[in-house]
Scaffold this active site. Sequence first.
Site, short mmCIF file in Angstrom:
data_model
loop_
_atom_site.label_atom_id
_atom_site.label_comp_id
_atom_site.label_asym_id
_atom_site.label_seq_id
_atom_site.Cartn_x
_atom_site.Cartn_y
_atom_site.Cartn_z
N GLU A 56 -31.29 -89.37 116.14
CA GLU A 56 -30.17 -88.93 116.96
C GLU A 56 -30.62 -87.96 118.06
O GLU A 56 -31.49 -87.13 117.85
CB GLU A 56 -29.10 -88.27 116.10
CG GLU A 56 -28.51 -89.18 115.02
CD GLU A 56 -27.70 -90.34 115.60
OE1 GLU A 56 -27.56 -90.43 116.83
OE2 GLU A 56 -27.22 -91.16 114.79
N GLY A 57 -29.98 -88.06 119.22
CA GLY A 57 -30.39 -87.28 120.38
C GLY A 57 -29.75 -85.91 120.49
O GLY A 57 -28.94 -85.49 119.66
N THR A 390 -23.47 -90.13 125.20
CA THR A 390 -23.07 -88.76 124.86
C THR A 390 -23.51 -87.78 125.95
O THR A 390 -22.90 -86.72 126.11
CB THR A 390 -23.69 -88.33 123.51
OG1 THR A 390 -25.10 -88.56 123.52
CG2 THR A 390 -23.07 -89.11 122.36
#
Length: 431
Positions: A56-57, A390
Amino acid sequence: MAAGLLLLRLGLSCLLSSGVGGLGGEFSPGHSAGSLPAAAAAVERRYLLYDVNPPEGFNLRRDVYIRMASLLKTLQKSSDWALVLPPWGRLYHWQSPDIHQVRIPWSEFFDVDSLSKNIPVIEYEEFLAESGGPFIEQVYVLQGYAEGWKEGTWEEKVDQRPCIDQLMYSEDKHGYYRGWFWGYEETRGLNVSCLSVQGSASIMAPILLENTTARSIMLDRAENLLHDHYAGRDYWNTRRSMVFTKHLRLVGDEFRASFLQSSDENDKTIFHEDWIKVKQRPSTPLGGPYLGVHLRRKDFIWGHREDVPTLHRTAEEIHSLLKKLQLKKVFIATDADRQDLEELRKLIPEMVRFESTWEELELYKDGGVAIIDQWICAHARYFIGTSVSTFSFRIHEEREILGFDPKTTYNRFCGDKEKNCEQPTHWKIVY
């Protein structure tokens, strides 16, 4: 060294007395944390730690912080808790060579004093000093339910279950659990177990308050928990408290002034340091005289083929917006590779980018450069981003906080053959 660790382990075991309690089965989310018996309240401060799935970033991790903040507020109603900020490092998009990017404290990217006005937070190094050593007493690995979820039967629940996937922790000869722990190789877990969860973050409160005596508890894979009240007042208070650290904002402001003829005074985007005192602005910001663009490439090219346009289609849309808005410059934040960048420069001569030197990159890190890009995009006259990114979504929020007209904010590029190009949802800020 091993003998010293063993002695510290024995000392912690004595302090924990009966150790970590087992889960007594399923927990109802209707159990109010505020109704817990007085005996359940801890005398000393307790610590909530968390981590996220490694792939996940940066910007998804910011969203998980908001979920954990909601959980901490629930815990605070019963006893004294602090959220331990997980150090940054080793993220997928942080691929700059020869730059040390591990054990990065939150203060490198965010104003920790601003975070503290919303919930009690401490950096991991502070936790090590306060708690007496590199030990986390209980690690809960959060997972889904092996049997899955059947449509129409959704309910919030949490159960102790066998681990579905192989644990990313291994037990050493002293009985400690070794793991990634944000690059702190000396950190050990005393107990590790798996919980199947289905529901919002605060569903964990009864377990943390009633079913374990551990002072330090880590929730691994915390992205499996949902928001308590998405886009409500609590959400926005936490999001507004996530103020970028001042030196990164200043770098972005200097770039705006030097290359985009943009200033807060002229653009009516005056920023107030104390987010608590800010209410809806009396007038809508104008924004700097440039178009702000976030163009996600790399994995999105194959992962979201239908709604990611080709470079030629992107250039056409940008030129159309520049003409419509009567602007001459476009600031582009992108993860495009060298070949794509060369093509963009040919297609869009008006393009301006923040291109850091090696020295700046070493100072700001990849995360800091991303924040500078977001800050500049957030101050543009008009912003257009990438579908379901996102990175773009955080810019929407930043512009919402600044008070921009939604029509200039919630926009995205459409795929070349996309038939139903739905634009981003406007999540109105709540004070």
